[in-house]
Design a protein around this motif. Structure first.
Motif, PDB file in Angstrom:
ATOM      1  N   ALA A   1       0.857  -1.187   0.000  1.00  0.00           N
ATOM      2  CA  ALA A   1       0.000   0.000   0.000  1.00  0.00           C
ATOM      3  C   ALA A   1       0.895   1.238   0.000  1.00  0.00           C
ATOM      4  O   ALA A   1       1.997   1.209   0.548  1.00  0.00           O
ATOM      5  CB  ALA A   1      -0.900  -0.011   1.233  1.00  0.00           C
TER       6      ALA A   1
ATOM      7  N   THR B   1       0.512   4.033   1.592  1.00  0.00           N
ATOM      8  CA  THR B   1       0.595   4.664   2.918  1.00  0.00           C
ATOM      9  C   THR B   1       0.234   3.630   3.979  1.00  0.00           C
ATOM     10  O   THR B   1      -0.518   2.698   3.712  1.00  0.00           O
ATOM     11  CB  THR B   1      -0.376   5.856   3.028  1.00  0.00           C
TER      12      THR B   1
ATOM     13  N   SER C   1      -5.240   4.070   5.753  1.00  0.00           N
ATOM     14  CA  SER C   1      -6.180   4.568   4.752  1.00  0.00           C
ATOM     15  C   SER C   1      -6.445   6.044   5.033  1.00  0.00           C
ATOM     16  O   SER C   1      -6.437   6.479   6.187  1.00  0.00           O
ATOM     17  CB  SER C   1      -7.504   3.807   4.828  1.00  0.00           C
ATOM     18  N   THR C   2      -6.716   6.791   3.990  1.00  0.00           N
ATOM     19  CA  THR C   2      -6.975   8.228   4.188  1.00  0.00           C
ATOM     20  C   THR C   2      -8.316   8.488   4.854  1.00  0.00           C
ATOM     21  O   THR C   2      -8.495   9.498   5.511  1.00  0.00           O
ATOM     22  CB  THR C   2      -6.936   8.970   2.838  1.00  0.00           C
ATOM     23  N   ASN C   3      -9.251   7.573   4.707  1.00  0.00           N
ATOM     24  CA  ASN C   3     -10.588   7.774   5.268  1.00  0.00           C
ATOM     25  C   ASN C   3     -10.843   6.905   6.497  1.00  0.00           C
ATOM     26  O   ASN C   3     -11.987   6.663   6.844  1.00  0.00           O
ATOM     27  CB  ASN C   3     -11.649   7.500   4.199  1.00  0.00           C
ATOM     28  N   VAL C   4      -9.786   6.440   7.149  1.00  0.00           N
ATOM     29  CA  VAL C   4      -9.959   5.548   8.295  1.00  0.00           C
ATOM     30  C   VAL C   4     -10.518   6.319   9.485  1.00  0.00           C
ATOM     31  O   VAL C   4     -10.156   7.469   9.741  1.00  0.00           O
ATOM     32  CB  VAL C   4      -8.636   4.839   8.671  1.00  0.00           C
TER      33      VAL C   4
ATOM     34  N   ASP D   1     -12.488  -4.267  10.942  1.00  0.00           N
ATOM     35  CA  ASP D   1     -11.952  -3.045  10.316  1.00  0.00           C
ATOM     36  C   ASP D   1     -10.564  -2.722  10.860  1.00  0.00           C
ATOM     37  O   ASP D   1      -9.677  -2.297  10.117  1.00  0.00           O
ATOM     38  CB  ASP D   1     -12.881  -1.857  10.548  1.00  0.00           C
TER      39      ASP D   1
ATOM     40  N   GLN E   1      -8.111  -4.966   9.216  1.00  0.00           N
ATOM     41  CA  GLN E   1      -7.834  -4.526   7.841  1.00  0.00           C
ATOM     42  C   GLN E   1      -6.760  -3.446   7.831  1.00  0.00           C
ATOM     43  O   GLN E   1      -5.878  -3.440   6.960  1.00  0.00           O
ATOM     44  CB  GLN E   1      -9.122  -4.004   7.170  1.00  0.00           C
ATOM     45  N   GLU E   2      -6.795  -2.559   8.814  1.00  0.00           N
ATOM     46  CA  GLU E   2      -5.760  -1.521   8.906  1.00  0.00           C
ATOM     47  C   GLU E   2      -4.409  -2.109   9.315  1.00  0.00           C
ATOM     48  O   GLU E   2      -3.374  -1.673   8.844  1.00  0.00           O
ATOM     49  CB  GLU E   2      -6.190  -0.410   9.880  1.00  0.00           C
TER      50      GLU E   2
ATOM     51  N   ARG F   1      -2.961  -3.488   6.284  1.00  0.00           N
ATOM     52  CA  ARG F   1      -2.478  -2.414   5.412  1.00  0.00           C
ATOM     53  C   ARG F   1      -1.077  -1.961   5.843  1.00  0.00           C
ATOM     54  O   ARG F   1      -0.226  -1.691   5.021  1.00  0.00           O
ATOM     55  CB  ARG F   1      -3.438  -1.234   5.414  1.00  0.00           C
TER      56      ARG F   1
END
Length: 142
Positions: free
Chosen positions: A77, A79, A82-85, A134, A137-138, A141
């Motif tokens: 990835a 970054t 996520s930008t919207n986390v 969730d 998932q991060e 990432r």
């Protein structure tokens, strides 16, 4: 002179060779020790000697984390987060809390050489008590 002890492993270093040799001899007189020479690998840190000093990396350790998380074939990835986390406590509970804690703990140790993931690891660490899918998932990432 510096002496680092971890269980039955020792790292001894300093800038006065006679003192180091004297200390090694003293240790050898008291204990059965083996001098393995120059440091190459210790506690997940790989050591490479350069003309400017030492270079530390944890590439093998990072690969071990990817193996444990079954992510060797994953795409990288751009970054760590996520930008919207939005980190919230609600959501589907992650079924394997032990796996979550294990991977996050390993990522915390990886921040020794990977400062770029420190913030992201700090964020996912706040949910060790009750992670959600969730959150995992991060972690994946990172």
């Amino acid at each position: 002179m510096y002496l680092l002890v971890y269980v039955d492993d020792l790292i001894l270093t300093g800038n006065h060779q006679p003192t180091i040799l004297s200390f090694i001899l003293s240790l050898h007189n008291e204990f059965a020790i083996k001098d393995l020479g120059k440091l190459n690998y210790f506690l997940g840190l790989e050591v490479t000697y350069t003309k400017d000093g030492l270079f530390l990396n944890q590439s093998k350790y990072a690969l071990d984390i990817l193996t444990r998380a079954k992510m060797l074939d994953a795409k990288p990835a751009p970054t760590p987060l996520s930008t919207n986390v939005s980190f919230v406590s609600t959501g589907d509970v992650f079924p394997d809390v032990t796996l979550y804690r294990s991977i996050v703990g390993a990522l915390q140790y990886l921040t020794i050489t990977r400062h770029d993931i420190a913030y992201a690891v700090n964020q996912v660490s706040q949910f060790l008590h009750a992670p959600t899918t969730d959150h995992f998932q991060e972690v994946k990432r990172i």
